[in-house]
Scaffold this motif. Structure first.
Motif, PDB file in Angstrom:
ATOM      1  N   ILE A 191       0.738  -1.340  -0.062  1.00  0.00           N
ATOM      2  CA  ILE A 191       0.083  -0.222  -0.113  1.00  0.00           C
ATOM      3  C   ILE A 191       0.619   1.254   0.262  1.00  0.00           C
ATOM      4  CG2 ILE A 191      -1.769   1.334   1.268  1.00  0.00           C
ATOM      5  CD1 ILE A 191      -2.637  -1.359   2.370  1.00  0.00           C
ATOM      6  N   GLU A 193       0.855   4.180   1.009  1.00  0.00           N
ATOM      7  CA  GLU A 193       1.279   5.104   2.449  1.00  0.00           C
ATOM      8  C   GLU A 193       2.118   4.334   3.320  1.00  0.00           C
ATOM      9  OE1 GLU A 193      -2.962   6.501   0.700  1.00  0.00           O
ATOM     10  OE2 GLU A 193      -1.727   4.790   0.864  1.00  0.00           O
ATOM     11  N   LEU A 275      -3.709   6.994   4.867  1.00  0.00           N
ATOM     12  CA  LEU A 275      -4.745   6.232   4.148  1.00  0.00           C
ATOM     13  C   LEU A 275      -6.119   6.544   4.465  1.00  0.00           C
ATOM     14  CD1 LEU A 275      -5.298   3.815   2.327  1.00  0.00           C
ATOM     15  CD2 LEU A 275      -4.762   2.192   4.150  1.00  0.00           C
ATOM     16  N   ASN A 278      -6.782   9.845   3.043  1.00  0.00           N
ATOM     17  CA  ASN A 278      -6.657   9.991   1.561  1.00  0.00           C
ATOM     18  C   ASN A 278      -8.035   9.504   0.908  1.00  0.00           C
ATOM     19  OD1 ASN A 278      -4.042  11.068   1.248  1.00  0.00           O
ATOM     20  ND2 ASN A 278      -3.166   9.231   1.317  1.00  0.00           N
ATOM     21  N   LEU A 279      -8.311   8.216   1.523  1.00  0.00           N
ATOM     22  CA  LEU A 279      -9.680   7.857   0.881  1.00  0.00           C
ATOM     23  C   LEU A 279     -10.870   8.815   0.874  1.00  0.00           C
ATOM     24  CD1 LEU A 279      -9.343   4.267   2.535  1.00  0.00           C
ATOM     25  CD2 LEU A 279      -9.082   4.762  -0.088  1.00  0.00           C
ATOM     26  N   ASP A 282     -10.101  11.844  -1.411  1.00  0.00           N
ATOM     27  CA  ASP A 282     -10.125  11.557  -2.981  1.00  0.00           C
ATOM     28  C   ASP A 282     -11.572  11.980  -3.389  1.00  0.00           C
ATOM     29  OD1 ASP A 282      -7.750  10.713  -2.974  1.00  0.00           O
ATOM     30  OD2 ASP A 282      -8.365   8.601  -2.922  1.00  0.00           O
ATOM     31  N   TYR A 300      -1.527  10.235  -1.244  1.00  0.00           N
ATOM     32  CA  TYR A 300      -1.346   9.442  -2.495  1.00  0.00           C
ATOM     33  C   TYR A 300      -2.941   9.399  -2.943  1.00  0.00           C
ATOM     34  CZ  TYR A 300      -1.117   5.335  -5.367  1.00  0.00           C
ATOM     35  OH  TYR A 300      -1.519   4.663  -6.469  1.00  0.00           O
ATOM     36  N   GLU A 301      -3.109   9.771  -4.020  1.00  0.00           N
ATOM     37  CA  GLU A 301      -4.651   9.740  -4.661  1.00  0.00           C
ATOM     38  C   GLU A 301      -4.971   8.403  -5.509  1.00  0.00           C
ATOM     39  OE1 GLU A 301      -7.253  12.741  -7.242  1.00  0.00           O
ATOM     40  OE2 GLU A 301      -5.343  13.233  -6.846  1.00  0.00           O
ATOM     41  N   ARG A 302      -6.185   8.154  -5.109  1.00  0.00           N
ATOM     42  CA  ARG A 302      -6.505   6.903  -5.738  1.00  0.00           C
ATOM     43  C   ARG A 302      -7.622   7.348  -6.907  1.00  0.00           C
ATOM     44  NH1 ARG A 302      -4.759   5.580  -0.854  1.00  0.00           N
ATOM     45  NH2 ARG A 302      -3.690   3.551  -0.907  1.00  0.00           N
ATOM     46  N   LYS A 303      -7.333   6.898  -8.130  1.00  0.00           N
ATOM     47  CA  LYS A 303      -8.385   7.373  -9.134  1.00  0.00           C
ATOM     48  C   LYS A 303      -9.765   6.940  -8.826  1.00  0.00           C
ATOM     49  CE  LYS A 303      -5.198   9.942 -10.949  1.00  0.00           C
ATOM     50  NZ  LYS A 303      -5.317  11.450 -10.634  1.00  0.00           N
ATOM     51  N   GLU A 304      -9.585   5.619  -8.373  1.00  0.00           N
ATOM     52  CA  GLU A 304     -11.025   4.725  -8.204  1.00  0.00           C
ATOM     53  C   GLU A 304     -10.866   4.083  -7.024  1.00  0.00           C
ATOM     54  OE1 GLU A 304     -12.841   2.996 -11.347  1.00  0.00           O
ATOM     55  OE2 GLU A 304     -12.547   4.522 -12.710  1.00  0.00           O
ATOM     56  N   HIS A 305     -11.894   4.078  -6.194  1.00  0.00           N
ATOM     57  CA  HIS A 305     -11.989   3.118  -4.847  1.00  0.00           C
ATOM     58  C   HIS A 305     -13.312   2.966  -4.493  1.00  0.00           C
ATOM     59  CE1 HIS A 305     -11.408   6.674  -2.728  1.00  0.00           C
ATOM     60  NE2 HIS A 305     -12.054   6.261  -1.893  1.00  0.00           N
TER      61      HIS A 305
END
Length: 306
Positions: A191, A193, A275, A278-279, A282, A300-305
């Motif tokens: 992961i 992070e 983490l 970030n979720l 985002d 840290y950017e998640r494009k999709e989750h």
């Protein structure tokens, strides 16, 4: 609420109880009631200063946003960097003084992992009272006062972010079923992070057990305000929990876990909080809000989750 370890229906029921309580209050009692409790089940998550209707395009976000970070926001603003809101993870102001109220969430988490609800409520009651008393002497409003003087909106997002990291990791372990403690650490280090935190000597560590030991039933314990009761470890061991994955653990709690042969992996405090945040962040980023990270937030950017 959808990421809460309890069901959304259970959390909704708590809000309905608050509404009933408010409706039955006398006028003098209503004056002292925090109206946010009617729609927000997390006492440690509040707008601390600023107009709720203000439009936000850029957020200075971090784990601990105190007076120094308020000054940082003002300094960046004076240099032309737009900052509409300071967002902390750890609570400040009235959200800090009410932190103990979210700890009842832990009763349901213990029950979910096999501890009878009457036992869970019993062992948490004294711990919640202890935390409440510990919060009383604190100078809660320092950062809030600074934000007010500079007229910079300030809010904190604590348990909702912790719910996100708890849900994310529990689902990950349930799906991957790591066999040993070494395997658990390996999953964590994949992961971003946690991989980043390793560079700062703040990554995942086995504090009870060894990498060859089998993990057994894994419980992620990362939400519910702050550390729970030391008495929980004996009950969790009896319920079949083999390994706890936590943000951090105090020495008294570690000794109780050791006494009851429960493995403990400290994932890392800032990495775990990052983490969860970030979720959450985002979702704002997808709406076009700029996120400026600082104060321990490993962005840290998640494009999709999900």
């Amino acid at each position: 609420m959808e990421k809460d370890p309890r069901s959304k229906e259970a959390v909704q029921k708590l809000l309905e109880k608050e509404k009933k309580l408010y409706d039955e209050m006398k006028d003098a009692e209503k004056q002292e009631f925090d109206l946010d409790r009617l729609f927000n089940p997390y006492s440690d998550t509040r707008i601390l200063y600023g107009d709720p209707e203000r439009e936000i395009t850029a957020i200075l976000a971090g784990i601990d946003m105190e007076t120094a970070e308020v000054l940082l926001a003002e300094r960046l603003s004076s240099r032309g960097r737009r900052i509409d809101l300071i967002m902390a993870h750890h609570p400040e102001g009235k959200a800090m003084s009410a932190l103990y109220q979210v700890m009842k969430l832990q009763e349901d988490v213990l029950n979910k992992f096999g501890v009878p609800i009457n036992v869970a409520e019993g062992i948490m009651a004294s711990r919640i009272s202890e935390v409440k008393r510990g919060l009383m002497p604190l100078n809660h409003n320092r950062a809030v006062d600074a934000a007010r003087l500079f007229d910079i909106p300030l809010m904190c997002v604590h348990t909702p972010a912790d719910n996100h990291v708890n849900d994310f990791l529990q689902n990950l372990f349930d799906q991957n079923k790591p066999e040993t403690l070494g395997d658990v650490v390996k999953v964590l280090k994949e992961i971003p992070e946690y991989a980043e935190a390793v560079k700062y000597n703040a990554g995942p560590e086995i504090v009870l057990g060894s990498k060859e030991k089998r993990a057994g039933k894994i419980m992620v314990d990362m939400t519910g305000g702050t550390s729970g009761s030391e008495d929980a470890y004996a009950k969790l061991a009896a319920a079949g929990v083999g390994t706890l994955v936590v943000m951090h653990i105090g020495e008294k709690h570690r000794k109780e876990a050791e006494k009851n042969h429960i493995n403990v992996i400290v994932a890392g405090h800032m990495a775990s909080d990052s983490l969860g945040m970030n979720l959450f962040l985002d979702e704002l980023s997808r709406r076009g809000v700029e996120i400026i990270p600082c104060a321990g937030l490993l962005r840290y950017e998640r494009k999709e989750h999900s």
